[in-house]
Design a protein around this motif. Structure first.
Motif, mmCIF file in Angstrom:
data_model
loop_
_atom_site.group_PDB
_atom_site.id
_atom_site.type_symbol
_atom_site.label_atom_id
_atom_site.label_comp_id
_atom_site.label_asym_id
_atom_site.label_seq_id
_atom_site.Cartn_x
_atom_site.Cartn_y
_atom_site.Cartn_z
ATOM 1 N N GLN A 6 2.707 6.213 4.055
ATOM 2 C CA GLN A 6 3.828 6.425 3.148
ATOM 3 C C GLN A 6 4.399 5.088 2.689
ATOM 4 O OE1 GLN A 6 6.589 8.902 5.160
ATOM 5 N NE2 GLN A 6 5.281 10.689 5.121
ATOM 6 N N PHE A 7 3.572 4.296 2.015
ATOM 7 C CA PHE A 7 4.045 3.038 1.459
ATOM 8 C C PHE A 7 3.452 2.864 0.073
ATOM 9 C CE2 PHE A 7 0.542 2.233 4.386
ATOM 10 C CZ PHE A 7 -0.370 1.551 3.599
ATOM 11 N N ASP A 8 4.237 2.228 -0.792
ATOM 12 C CA ASP A 8 3.822 2.062 -2.182
ATOM 13 C C ASP A 8 2.906 0.859 -2.371
ATOM 14 O OD1 ASP A 8 5.356 4.237 -2.831
ATOM 15 O OD2 ASP A 8 7.069 3.049 -3.505
ATOM 16 N N PHE A 44 5.042 -5.450 4.530
ATOM 17 C CA PHE A 44 5.147 -6.899 4.393
ATOM 18 C C PHE A 44 4.380 -7.509 5.554
ATOM 19 C CE2 PHE A 44 8.912 -4.960 2.556
ATOM 20 C CZ PHE A 44 8.858 -5.460 1.264
ATOM 21 N N VAL A 45 3.316 -8.264 5.238
ATOM 22 C CA VAL A 45 2.379 -8.750 6.246
ATOM 23 C C VAL A 45 2.527 -10.255 6.402
ATOM 24 C CG1 VAL A 45 -0.035 -8.707 6.975
ATOM 25 C CG2 VAL A 45 0.821 -6.922 5.457
ATOM 26 N N PHE A 46 2.609 -10.710 7.652
ATOM 27 C CA PHE A 46 2.797 -12.123 7.988
ATOM 28 C C PHE A 46 1.712 -12.551 8.979
ATOM 29 C CE2 PHE A 46 6.825 -10.115 7.095
ATOM 30 C CZ PHE A 46 7.425 -10.973 6.189
ATOM 31 N N MET A 87 2.033 -12.194 -2.054
ATOM 32 C CA MET A 87 0.837 -11.733 -2.765
ATOM 33 C C MET A 87 0.751 -10.217 -2.661
ATOM 34 S SD MET A 87 -2.990 -12.933 -1.893
ATOM 35 C CE MET A 87 -4.362 -12.534 -2.926
ATOM 36 N N ASN A 88 0.668 -9.534 -3.796
ATOM 37 C CA ASN A 88 0.579 -8.082 -3.837
ATOM 38 C C ASN A 88 -0.889 -7.684 -3.732
ATOM 39 O OD1 ASN A 88 1.016 -5.392 -4.213
ATOM 40 N ND2 ASN A 88 1.786 -5.566 -6.290
ATOM 41 N N ILE A 89 -1.239 -6.899 -2.714
ATOM 42 C CA ILE A 89 -2.619 -6.447 -2.544
ATOM 43 C C ILE A 89 -2.632 -4.925 -2.405
ATOM 44 C CG2 ILE A 89 -3.359 -8.605 -1.457
ATOM 45 C CD1 ILE A 89 -3.378 -7.066 1.231
ATOM 46 N N SER A 90 -3.802 -4.346 -2.496
ATOM 47 C CA SER A 90 -3.940 -2.897 -2.356
ATOM 48 C C SER A 90 -4.086 -2.522 -0.877
ATOM 49 C CB SER A 90 -5.169 -2.418 -3.135
ATOM 50 O OG SER A 90 -6.345 -2.870 -2.490
ATOM 51 N N PRO A 91 -3.831 -1.268 -0.528
ATOM 52 C CA PRO A 91 -4.066 -0.821 0.854
ATOM 53 C C PRO A 91 -5.534 -1.011 1.279
ATOM 54 C CG PRO A 91 -2.684 0.765 -0.275
ATOM 55 C CD PRO A 91 -3.137 -0.228 -1.312
ATOM 56 N N ARG A 92 -6.437 -0.878 0.334
ATOM 57 C CA ARG A 92 -7.856 -1.088 0.620
ATOM 58 C C ARG A 92 -8.113 -2.541 1.023
ATOM 59 N NH1 ARG A 92 -12.706 -0.280 -3.781
ATOM 60 N NH2 ARG A 92 -14.418 -0.190 -2.309
ATOM 61 N N GLN A 93 -7.486 -3.486 0.325
ATOM 62 C CA GLN A 93 -7.640 -4.885 0.665
ATOM 63 C C GLN A 93 -7.020 -5.196 2.024
ATOM 64 O OE1 GLN A 93 -5.928 -6.266 -3.089
ATOM 65 N NE2 GLN A 93 -7.791 -7.464 -3.423
ATOM 66 N N LEU A 94 -5.912 -4.533 2.357
ATOM 67 C CA LEU A 94 -5.319 -4.711 3.678
ATOM 68 C C LEU A 94 -6.284 -4.243 4.759
ATOM 69 C CD1 LEU A 94 -2.965 -5.411 5.563
ATOM 70 C CD2 LEU A 94 -2.128 -3.076 5.206
ATOM 71 N N LEU A 98 -7.702 -6.489 7.819
ATOM 72 C CA LEU A 98 -7.588 -6.099 9.220
ATOM 73 C C LEU A 98 -8.950 -5.954 9.889
ATOM 74 C CD1 LEU A 98 -4.695 -3.491 9.021
ATOM 75 C CD2 LEU A 98 -4.563 -5.872 9.774
ATOM 76 N N ASP A 99 -9.983 -5.659 9.098
ATOM 77 C CA ASP A 99 -11.347 -5.541 9.624
ATOM 78 C C ASP A 99 -12.069 -6.879 9.691
ATOM 79 O OD1 ASP A 99 -11.127 -2.838 10.036
ATOM 80 O OD2 ASP A 99 -12.036 -2.288 8.122
ATOM 81 N N GLY A 100 -11.392 -7.974 9.320
ATOM 82 C CA GLY A 100 -11.994 -9.303 9.414
ATOM 83 C C GLY A 100 -12.726 -9.755 8.171
ATOM 84 N N LEU A 101 -12.523 -9.076 7.058
ATOM 85 C CA LEU A 101 -13.197 -9.433 5.813
ATOM 86 C C LEU A 101 -12.241 -10.156 4.876
ATOM 87 C CD1 LEU A 101 -14.952 -6.003 5.229
ATOM 88 C CD2 LEU A 101 -16.003 -8.087 6.107
ATOM 89 N N PRO A 102 -12.771 -10.932 3.931
ATOM 90 C CA PRO A 102 -11.902 -11.543 2.918
ATOM 91 C C PRO A 102 -11.282 -10.474 2.018
ATOM 92 C CG PRO A 102 -14.066 -12.588 2.932
ATOM 93 C CD PRO A 102 -14.152 -11.396 3.814
ATOM 94 N N ILE A 103 -10.163 -10.818 1.409
ATOM 95 C CA ILE A 103 -9.461 -9.874 0.529
ATOM 96 C C ILE A 103 -10.288 -9.556 -0.703
ATOM 97 C CG2 ILE A 103 -7.431 -9.600 -0.948
ATOM 98 C CD1 ILE A 103 -5.895 -11.193 1.118
ATOM 99 N N GLU A 104 -10.946 -10.553 -1.256
ATOM 100 C CA GLU A 104 -11.778 -10.351 -2.442
ATOM 101 C C GLU A 104 -13.210 -10.072 -2.008
ATOM 102 O OE1 GLU A 104 -10.540 -10.117 -5.451
ATOM 103 O OE2 GLU A 104 -8.555 -10.614 -4.671
ATOM 104 N N GLN A 105 -13.681 -8.874 -2.257
ATOM 105 C CA GLN A 105 -15.037 -8.477 -1.901
ATOM 106 C C GLN A 105 -15.873 -8.377 -3.164
ATOM 107 O OE1 GLN A 105 -16.470 -7.764 1.220
ATOM 108 N NE2 GLN A 105 -14.629 -8.835 1.885
#
Length: 148
Positions: A6-8, A44-46, A87-94, A98-105
């Motif tokens: 439940q987050f935008d 908000f991720v730190f 930086m605004n990212i998508s839930p998919r990028q998050l 979290l899985d150890g991959l770069p944000i840009e695939q």
């Protein structure tokens, strides 16, 4: 694991953050440094300096959630601190992060709209019977759906 979806939006704090800060300290960073509302339905991720720990601040109904994750091995692919804005990212990028991959695939499949690439033709056949055909693919490479 973030079960509640439940987050935008998701915002990353670029560079490193002192993770000794708790809910109030991180909420002040969101409000003062990023000029965003910490009470909005966003994540908000730190990340710390060594790139092996994360804190995620989330507001839900009547209180804050503070998610904490520490990697036993490896590092997060965290964006550099060239810019001070979040930086605004998508839930998919998050999820990738979290899985150890770069944000840009570069190899990731891009989302497509099924209505954009599907065309259904309905009509009467030569004998007066009802018939339909479903085609898929881009306009210049239409293919008939073999299932229907």
């Amino acid at each position: 694991m973030l079960i509640n979806n439940q987050f935008d939006r998701v915002f990353l704090a670029r560079g490193n953050t002192d993770l000794r800060k708790s809910i109030d300290g991180l909420a002040v960073i969101v409000k003062e440094c990023f000029d965003l509302d910490p009470f909005s339905p966003c994540l908000f991720v730190f990340c710390n300096r060594k790139r092996d720990k994360l804190k995620i601040l989330q507001w839900e109904h009547n209180g804050f959630w503070l998610h904490y994750r520490r990697l036993e091995r490896g590092k997060y692919h965290w964006p550099s601190e060239r810019e001070t804005t979040a930086m605004n990212i998508s839930p998919r990028q998050l999820r990738w992060l979290l899985d150890g991959l770069p944000i840009e695939q570069r190899q990731a499949h891009h989302s497509i709209s099924i209505m954009k690439y599907t065309n259904m033709r309905i009509g009467l056949g030569k004998s007066g019977s009802f018939s339909y055909n479903i085609f898929y693919g881009k306009a210049n490479e239409r293919k008939r759906c073999p299932i229907l």
